[in-house]
Design a protein around this motif. Structure first.
Motif, PDB file in Angstrom:
ATOM      1  N   ILE A 227       0.830  -1.197   0.000  1.00  0.00           N
ATOM      2  CA  ILE A 227       0.000   0.000   0.000  1.00  0.00           C
ATOM      3  C   ILE A 227       0.870   1.255   0.000  1.00  0.00           C
ATOM      4  O   ILE A 227       0.598   2.224  -0.716  1.00  0.00           O
ATOM      5  CB  ILE A 227      -0.954  -0.010   1.215  1.00  0.00           C
TER       6      ILE A 227
ATOM      7  N   TYR B  23     -10.359  12.495   5.952  1.00  0.00           N
ATOM      8  CA  TYR B  23     -10.265  11.036   6.042  1.00  0.00           C
ATOM      9  C   TYR B  23     -11.383  10.457   6.897  1.00  0.00           C
ATOM     10  O   TYR B  23     -11.981   9.429   6.540  1.00  0.00           O
ATOM     11  CB  TYR B  23      -8.908  10.640   6.607  1.00  0.00           C
TER      12      TYR B  23
ATOM     13  N   TYR C 220     -14.096   7.819   5.911  1.00  0.00           N
ATOM     14  CA  TYR C 220     -13.960   6.462   6.450  1.00  0.00           C
ATOM     15  C   TYR C 220     -14.412   6.297   7.902  1.00  0.00           C
ATOM     16  O   TYR C 220     -14.324   5.199   8.453  1.00  0.00           O
ATOM     17  CB  TYR C 220     -12.507   5.991   6.316  1.00  0.00           C
TER      18      TYR C 220
ATOM     19  N   ASN D 134      -3.147   2.780  11.132  1.00  0.00           N
ATOM     20  CA  ASN D 134      -3.771   3.050   9.833  1.00  0.00           C
ATOM     21  C   ASN D 134      -3.138   4.217   9.096  1.00  0.00           C
ATOM     22  O   ASN D 134      -3.739   4.776   8.172  1.00  0.00           O
ATOM     23  CB  ASN D 134      -5.272   3.315  10.013  1.00  0.00           C
TER      24      ASN D 134
ATOM     25  N   ASN E 180      -2.933   3.644   5.382  1.00  0.00           N
ATOM     26  CA  ASN E 180      -4.197   3.894   4.681  1.00  0.00           C
ATOM     27  C   ASN E 180      -4.444   5.392   4.518  1.00  0.00           C
ATOM     28  O   ASN E 180      -4.942   5.839   3.473  1.00  0.00           O
ATOM     29  CB  ASN E 180      -5.357   3.257   5.441  1.00  0.00           C
TER      30      ASN E 180
ATOM     31  N   GLN F 170      -4.932   7.081   0.828  1.00  0.00           N
ATOM     32  CA  GLN F 170      -6.164   7.795   0.494  1.00  0.00           C
ATOM     33  C   GLN F 170      -5.928   9.292   0.307  1.00  0.00           C
ATOM     34  O   GLN F 170      -6.647   9.955  -0.446  1.00  0.00           O
ATOM     35  CB  GLN F 170      -7.223   7.546   1.572  1.00  0.00           C
TER      36      GLN F 170
ATOM     37  N   LEU G 123      -5.388  -3.329  -1.934  1.00  0.00           N
ATOM     38  CA  LEU G 123      -5.060  -3.103  -0.519  1.00  0.00           C
ATOM     39  C   LEU G 123      -4.315  -4.263   0.128  1.00  0.00           C
ATOM     40  O   LEU G 123      -4.210  -4.344   1.358  1.00  0.00           O
ATOM     41  CB  LEU G 123      -6.319  -2.772   0.297  1.00  0.00           C
TER      42      LEU G 123
END
Length: 398
Positions: free
Chosen positions: A12, A62, A66, A86, A89, A93, A215
């Motif tokens: 990722i 974010y 999410y 995270n 992530n 994103q 992912l």
């Protein structure tokens, strides 16, 4: 963390770095396809998209996207995301959010106030994009529940940016001299070499954009990633070839800028279904996108008389919507051609329409307010002289 978890996290991160590099691609494409006197302004807008996107998406965007779903519409917002487990992530994103924002830049190049653009970039990054993204990618969004498929963002990222670009281009108005007596006048970009380099950088970055959206890469995910790389590449190649031949037929010679935009059209179109279609399906989607992009650019320019210097509305808005709809036709699981009937196609249409309306309405409201308060467009003198010298007191080429 076990080995597979580390491998997935690293995948990722690496793909996020590739998507980050796409910002350079967008900068080069927009600069090369427009006039030299505005090159610095485009550099600044693309740089600020990334900077504003990084801060705004971390600060609140974010979690709007999410966070725990509120009525399947919006995430529960909280400030300054800090979950150490995270952060990968968040990074991945964030660069997606920056991509959505920067699409608008090219469509309004050469005549838009820098301050106005910065404000709109903030709103795009922290409100418009995250909310529509929540509907599809958070897991509890209402489009997710319908079964809508947009694997890596043909609609969530590209169409949102494309429709915002359409509204912005309409409200800002065409460049001086673009239309005279109802006729569209070509205003060639100053450096197609720079534009072509940008296309190749975007093509490279797209492998991270699409394959990173798996992912994970451990276990069976490795085969899925490899398949996504192939569908992505085939669609881009097929679209570029199709656009070349269509432009050849229309203009008598194979057009360089149309062919370059054809590659981008294929990349945008396959982004929704890159994990859901076969290689053959991907190539066909690419061909369709390559044909459509030429006629879409012509239609928007000559019939609608909307001035889009780089073709962003057609590439991202039209081909993003088209590619998302074609998932309902070519998806090997539930697609129309694979015995699934019209159900998936109907769901895809609902998603494309809903997100399109959302992007158009919110962009119009924000830009109309900005137009009334501080204005969207620079003065005639500033546009003639170039934005570089008036907005930034500098020139790229000295």
């Amino acid at each position: 963390m076990d080995t597979n978890a580390v491998l997935d996290l690293m995948w990722i991160v690496v793909c996020g770095i590739l998507v980050f590099f796409m910002q350079a691609g967008f900068t080069l494409v927009e600069t090369g396809f427009t006039r030299s006197k505005n090159a610095g302004n485009i550099i600044m807008k693309n740089l600020m998209d990334l900077c504003i996107g990084s801060l705004g998406f971390w600060a609140i965007g974010y979690t709007i996207m999410y966070g725990d779903s509120i009525g399947t519409f919006i995430g529960s917002p909280s400030l300054f995301f800090s979950d150490s487990e995270n952060m990968h992530n968040l990074f991945f994103q964030t660069v997606f959010a920056a991509t959505a924002a920067t699409i608008v830049s090219g469509a309004i190049a050469g005549r838009t106030k820098f301050t106005t653009y910065l404000i709109f970039s903030v709103v795009m990054t922290v409100i418009i994009y995250p909310i529509s993204g929540h509907w599809v990618w958070q897991g509890d969004g209402w489009l997710t529940e319908l079964g809508f498929i947009d694997f890596a963002g043909s609609t969530v990222v590209h169409s949102v940016g494309g429709w915002a670009a359409l509204i912005a281009a309409i409200l800002v108005g065409p460049r001086l001299g673009k239309y005279t007596n109802g006729k569209s006048n070509a205003i060639p970009g100053h450096n197609l070499l720079i534009g072509a380099l940008g296309i190749f950088i975007l093509w490279l970055g797209w492998f991270g954009f699409n394959a990173g959206s798996q992912l994970a890469i451990s276990g069976d995910n490795a085969n899925a990633v490899a398949g996504i790389l192939i569908t992505t590449n085939l669609a881009a190649a097929a679209a570029a070839i199709a656009a070349m031949f269509v432009s050849w037929g229309l203009y008598g010679k194979p057009d360089i800028s149309m062919t370059l935009n054809g590659a981008l059209a294929g990349l945008v179109a396959i982004t929704a279904g890159c994990a859901a279609v076969s290689p053959i399906g991907a190539a066909i989607i690419g061909v369709i996108a390559g044909v459509v992009i030429v006629f879409s650019i012509e239609f928007i320019d000559k019939k609608l008389k909307v001035d889009d210097p780089v073709g962003a509305i057609s590439v991202h808005g039209v081909c993003g919507a088209l590619g998302t709809l074609l998932v309902g036709v070519f998806a090997t699981d539930g697609g129309l051609l694979y015995g699934g009937g019209f159900d998936q196609l109907g769901v895809q249409a609902i998603g494309v329409l809903a997100i399109g309306v959302w992007a158009i309405v919110t962009s119009f409201v924000v830009l109309y307010i900005l137009k009334k308060i501080i204005g969207l467009r620079v003065s005639k003198e500033e546009e003639v002289d170039g934005l570089d010298i008036h907005e930034h007191k500098s020139n790229v080429y000295n």
